[in-house]
Design a protein around this motif. Structure first.
Motif, PDB file in Angstrom:
ATOM      1  N   VAL A   6      19.571  13.209 -37.043  1.00 44.18           N
ATOM      2  CA  VAL A   6      20.640  12.977 -36.077  1.00 44.18           C
ATOM      3  C   VAL A   6      21.031  14.314 -35.462  1.00 44.18           C
ATOM      4  O   VAL A   6      21.284  15.285 -36.182  1.00 44.18           O
ATOM      5  CB  VAL A   6      21.871  12.340 -36.759  1.00 44.18           C
ATOM      6  CG1 VAL A   6      23.000  12.158 -35.751  1.00 44.18           C
ATOM      7  CG2 VAL A   6      21.501  11.005 -37.391  1.00 44.18           C
ATOM      8  N   VAL A   7      21.076  14.361 -34.135  1.00 48.67           N
ATOM      9  CA  VAL A   7      21.415  15.589 -33.421  1.00 48.67           C
ATOM     10  C   VAL A   7      22.442  15.276 -32.339  1.00 48.67           C
ATOM     11  O   VAL A   7      22.309  14.289 -31.606  1.00 48.67           O
ATOM     12  CB  VAL A   7      20.164  16.240 -32.769  1.00 48.67           C
ATOM     13  CG1 VAL A   7      20.531  17.576 -32.130  1.00 48.67           C
ATOM     14  CG2 VAL A   7      19.042  16.424 -33.792  1.00 48.67           C
ATOM     15  N   VAL A   8      23.470  16.120 -32.241  1.00 48.81           N
ATOM     16  CA  VAL A   8      24.471  15.962 -31.188  1.00 48.81           C
ATOM     17  C   VAL A   8      24.849  17.346 -30.667  1.00 48.81           C
ATOM     18  O   VAL A   8      24.937  18.304 -31.438  1.00 48.81           O
ATOM     19  CB  VAL A   8      25.722  15.207 -31.696  1.00 48.81           C
ATOM     20  CG1 VAL A   8      26.435  15.964 -32.790  1.00 48.81           C
ATOM     21  CG2 VAL A   8      26.667  14.874 -30.551  1.00 48.81           C
ATOM     22  N   ARG A   9      25.027  17.438 -29.370  1.00 51.34           N
ATOM     23  CA  ARG A   9      25.463  18.696 -28.749  1.00 51.34           C
ATOM     24  C   ARG A   9      26.916  18.539 -28.307  1.00 51.34           C
ATOM     25  O   ARG A   9      27.274  17.586 -27.618  1.00 51.34           O
ATOM     26  CB  ARG A   9      24.582  19.069 -27.559  1.00 51.34           C
ATOM     27  CG  ARG A   9      24.941  20.432 -26.933  1.00 51.34           C
ATOM     28  CD  ARG A   9      24.015  20.768 -25.778  1.00 51.34           C
ATOM     29  NE  ARG A   9      22.665  21.040 -26.219  1.00 51.34           N
ATOM     30  CZ  ARG A   9      22.129  22.256 -26.359  1.00 51.34           C
ATOM     31  NH1 ARG A   9      22.855  23.330 -26.089  1.00 51.34           N
ATOM     32  NH2 ARG A   9      20.881  22.396 -26.754  1.00 51.34           N
ATOM     33  N   ILE A  10      27.747  19.497 -28.686  1.00 45.90           N
ATOM     34  CA  ILE A  10      29.160  19.491 -28.334  1.00 45.90           C
ATOM     35  C   ILE A  10      29.407  20.649 -27.378  1.00 45.90           C
ATOM     36  O   ILE A  10      29.269  21.820 -27.769  1.00 45.90           O
ATOM     37  CB  ILE A  10      30.030  19.630 -29.597  1.00 45.90           C
ATOM     38  CG1 ILE A  10      29.732  18.476 -30.565  1.00 45.90           C
ATOM     39  CG2 ILE A  10      31.506  19.670 -29.235  1.00 45.90           C
ATOM     40  CD1 ILE A  10      30.386  18.634 -31.916  1.00 45.90           C
ATOM     41  N   MET A  35      22.753  12.901 -25.108  1.00 50.47           N
ATOM     42  CA  MET A  35      23.200  13.274 -26.437  1.00 50.47           C
ATOM     43  C   MET A  35      24.368  14.223 -26.394  1.00 50.47           C
ATOM     44  O   MET A  35      24.732  14.824 -27.384  1.00 50.47           O
ATOM     45  CB  MET A  35      22.055  13.904 -27.228  1.00 50.47           C
ATOM     46  CG  MET A  35      21.436  15.134 -26.597  1.00 50.47           C
ATOM     47  SD  MET A  35      20.445  16.030 -27.776  1.00 50.47           S
ATOM     48  CE  MET A  35      21.607  17.276 -28.246  1.00 50.47           C
ATOM     49  N   VAL A  36      24.971  14.402 -25.248  1.00 50.05           N
ATOM     50  CA  VAL A  36      26.130  15.283 -25.137  1.00 50.05           C
ATOM     51  C   VAL A  36      27.378  14.470 -25.428  1.00 50.05           C
ATOM     52  O   VAL A  36      27.551  13.371 -24.920  1.00 50.05           O
ATOM     53  CB  VAL A  36      26.217  15.901 -23.733  1.00 50.05           C
ATOM     54  CG1 VAL A  36      27.481  16.718 -23.586  1.00 50.05           C
ATOM     55  CG2 VAL A  36      25.017  16.795 -23.475  1.00 50.05           C
ATOM     56  N   PRO A  49      11.761  20.265 -29.093  1.00 47.55           N
ATOM     57  CA  PRO A  49      12.448  21.561 -29.010  1.00 47.55           C
ATOM     58  C   PRO A  49      13.598  21.584 -28.015  1.00 47.55           C
ATOM     59  O   PRO A  49      14.502  22.401 -28.126  1.00 47.55           O
ATOM     60  CB  PRO A  49      11.330  22.529 -28.606  1.00 47.55           C
ATOM     61  CG  PRO A  49      10.323  21.671 -27.896  1.00 47.55           C
ATOM     62  CD  PRO A  49      10.360  20.365 -28.639  1.00 47.55           C
ATOM     63  N   GLU A  50      13.579  20.655 -27.042  1.00 43.93           N
ATOM     64  CA  GLU A  50      14.642  20.635 -26.033  1.00 43.93           C
ATOM     65  C   GLU A  50      16.004  20.310 -26.653  1.00 43.93           C
ATOM     66  O   GLU A  50      17.047  20.634 -26.073  1.00 43.93           O
ATOM     67  CB  GLU A  50      14.310  19.618 -24.936  1.00 43.93           C
ATOM     68  CG  GLU A  50      14.467  18.153 -25.297  1.00 43.93           C
ATOM     69  CD  GLU A  50      13.305  17.579 -26.104  1.00 43.93           C
ATOM     70  OE1 GLU A  50      13.347  16.367 -26.403  1.00 43.93           O
ATOM     71  OE2 GLU A  50      12.367  18.337 -26.414  1.00 43.93           O
ATOM     72  N   LEU A  51      15.998  19.685 -27.824  1.00 45.78           N
ATOM     73  CA  LEU A  51      17.267  19.405 -28.503  1.00 45.78           C
ATOM     74  C   LEU A  51      18.012  20.682 -28.866  1.00 45.78           C
ATOM     75  O   LEU A  51      19.233  20.670 -29.039  1.00 45.78           O
ATOM     76  CB  LEU A  51      17.020  18.587 -29.775  1.00 45.78           C
ATOM     77  CG  LEU A  51      16.491  17.164 -29.591  1.00 45.78           C
ATOM     78  CD1 LEU A  51      16.156  16.558 -30.948  1.00 45.78           C
ATOM     79  CD2 LEU A  51      17.505  16.293 -28.859  1.00 45.78           C
ATOM     80  N   LEU A  72      27.982  23.887 -29.413  1.00 42.65           N
ATOM     81  CA  LEU A  72      27.538  23.617 -30.774  1.00 42.65           C
ATOM     82  C   LEU A  72      26.454  22.542 -30.731  1.00 42.65           C
ATOM     83  O   LEU A  72      26.617  21.517 -30.071  1.00 42.65           O
ATOM     84  CB  LEU A  72      28.682  23.104 -31.641  1.00 42.65           C
ATOM     85  CG  LEU A  72      29.788  24.052 -32.069  1.00 42.65           C
ATOM     86  CD1 LEU A  72      30.765  23.302 -32.976  1.00 42.65           C
ATOM     87  CD2 LEU A  72      29.222  25.261 -32.791  1.00 42.65           C
ATOM     88  N   VAL A  73      25.365  22.786 -31.420  1.00 41.08           N
ATOM     89  CA  VAL A  73      24.378  21.741 -31.677  1.00 41.08           C
ATOM     90  C   VAL A  73      24.466  21.434 -33.165  1.00 41.08           C
ATOM     91  O   VAL A  73      24.323  22.332 -33.999  1.00 41.08           O
ATOM     92  CB  VAL A  73      22.955  22.185 -31.297  1.00 41.08           C
ATOM     93  CG1 VAL A  73      21.947  21.097 -31.679  1.00 41.08           C
ATOM     94  CG2 VAL A  73      22.879  22.491 -29.802  1.00 41.08           C
ATOM     95  N   VAL A  74      24.753  20.199 -33.495  1.00 41.17           N
ATOM     96  CA  VAL A  74      24.933  19.785 -34.890  1.00 41.17           C
ATOM     97  C   VAL A  74      23.786  18.853 -35.260  1.00 41.17           C
ATOM     98  O   VAL A  74      23.525  17.869 -34.558  1.00 41.17           O
ATOM     99  CB  VAL A  74      26.285  19.081 -35.080  1.00 41.17           C
ATOM    100  CG1 VAL A  74      26.491  18.686 -36.536  1.00 41.17           C
ATOM    101  CG2 VAL A  74      27.429  19.978 -34.597  1.00 41.17           C
TER     102      VAL A  74
END
Length: 448
Positions: free
Chosen positions: A74-78, A1-2, A178-180, A154-156
């Motif tokens: 929806v979750v994305v890590r930048i 998800m990165v 929770p790891e998200l 950033l986690v969006v």
């Protein structure tokens, strides 16, 4: 998800993000994501899949998560600067995709049309909170296109079910995924950063606290019987008496640190004295925003639903009521004790739903960056902390040790009843306020 590639720092305000924010918001408003609180609504899947596609389109790799059928998240890590992340952790930007229901017959326009009229974008969710969803999307998409990197990770997140306390959205993710949110220390979301007019001076309210929630059910007990008999042990009568006592109870004024600092700031701007025994004159300077602020000076308990009986000539053995209670930080036990006393004998008090009250530090580096971003776009504007009388998904994320703020920046016309837009009829947001918000949010993310 990165997702996202390394590159130069986040750039200046405006540009492509400002150019597309209205269309992004309009598309979201046209998706009916009504949350009825009982699982009967359409859910957020269509909107969540749309958001995921918008992120994929610019090279990000978001994760789509459903804890319940149709309730899309929806979750994305930048990735950001490693040093910044090591120093202060990652930052969570989150918004919810669901909205409260809207009766089309009550509106001037179709609440799911995304119509633009009178300089505003109309629709259910225009301020709560698809406007902020669109601003975050615009900023993140611009970063991905340009290869810009934030100064910290950033986690969006775009979430389901906030309008029903986040049980099938943020709360579920906190408990099951929770790891998200690993490494996240601070979060930014809705109901803060908007402007109010104080005696001709524009001030922005930054949310640093929110009241806790206790949704209660009262169950009164009596003797069932024939409606023609003399009733001396009537559950309906007992319930009505309890509801009346609770609904008419006058809760004492109590000033938390956030509320006190806010009122003192309003007093300095307006010149109206802050009278702790009677703050009504000071609250009057806030216009329609006084409804929100006034509810943060005390605990509240509002009966909302009554249920009893099944036939005209049958005295029921039980009767029940729902009560919406909101408590100040540190005042939960006080509220529950008072409610049980007011309910009286043979009336049970059950907790249907509960979430914590929050209060965090206004004197924090992240707040300084929010203030700087606002004042860069609106020089000379005042920025004050305030307490939200409702609640946000920051409550759920607080269980992971994440400090939450409300910062969805909007520069609003002085006469606009912004407070009335939340869950109200003819909800709308000025187009230029959306464009202003994107510029501020870009500046904030560049320094976060």
């Amino acid at each position: 998800m990165v997702g996202g590639a390394g590159g130069e720092a986040v750039g200046g305000a405006g540009g492509a993000a400002q150019a597309e924010v209205v269309d992004l918001c309009r598309d979201l408003l046209r998706m009916d994501t009504s949350n009825y609180g009982d699982g009967s609504g359409p859910g957020e899947r269509v909107a969540a899949e749309h958001v995921a596609q918008l992120l994929h389109e610019v090279g990000l790799q978001p994760e789509y998560v459903e804890g319940f059928p149709g309730r899309g998240n929806v979750v994305v890590r930048i990735p950001g600067d490693e040093r910044g992340t090591a120093e202060r952790g990652a930052l969570l930007l989150h918004g919810h995709l669901d909205v409260v229901p809207a009766r089309a017959a009550d509106w001037k326009v179709d609440p799911f049309s995304g119509e633009i009229a009178d300089g505003c974008l109309w629709g259910r969710g225009a301020v709560d909170m698809k406007d902020m969803d669109a601003m975050v999307l615009a900023v993140v998409r611009d970063m991905a296109r340009t290869g810009a990197r934030p100064p910290r990770d950033l986690v969006v997140a775009f979430l389901a079910d906030e309008e029903a306390a986040g049980v099938q959205g943020a709360e579920w993710l906190v408990h099951h995924r929770p790891e998200l949110f690993e490494g996240v220390t601070e979060a930014v979301s809705e109901v803060g950063g908007f402007s109010v007019d104080l005696d001709g001076q524009r001030a922005y309210l930054l949310q640093t606290a929110e009241k806790g929630l206790a949704w209660l059910r009262l169950v009164a007990h009596g003797r069932a019987g024939h409606g023609s008999q003399v009733g001396t042990d009537n559950a309906v009568t007992r319930l009505c008496a309890a509801v009346t006592r609770i609904g008419e109870h006058v809760w004492p004024l109590e000033y938390t640190a956030t509320v006190r600092e806010f009122l003192q700031g309003v007093s300095e701007i307006t010149g109206v004295r802050f009278d702790e025994d009677d703050p009504s004159a000071l609250l009057a300077t806030l216009g329609t925003t006084a409804r929100w602020v006034g509810a943060t000076l005390q605990n509240t308990a509002n009966p909302t639903v009554l249920e009893a009986g099944y036939k005209h000539n049958v005295i029921p053995g039980t009767a029940s009521a729902l009560v919406d209670c909101r408590f100040l930080p540190g005042r939960q036990d006080e509220l529950m004790t008072t409610i049980r006393e007011l309910a009286g004998e043979r009336v049970d008090v059950e907790v249907v739903n509960h979430s914590v009250a929050l209060e965090t530090d206004y004197a924090a580096p992240l707040v300084d960056r929010m203030r700087a971003a606002l004042q860069a776009e609106d020089p000379g504007a005042k920025v004050l902390p305030y307490c939200l009388s409702g609640g946000t998904d920051n409550k759920s994320f607080s269980h992971l040790g994440i400090r939450g703020y409300g910062f969805a920046p909007l520069r609003l016309p002085a006469g606009m009843d912004f407070a009335g837009m939340f869950h109200g009829v003819d909800e709308r947001v000025p187009v230029d306020a959306l464009e202003f918000g994107v510029r501020v949010l870009q500046r904030f993310v560049a320094t976060c």
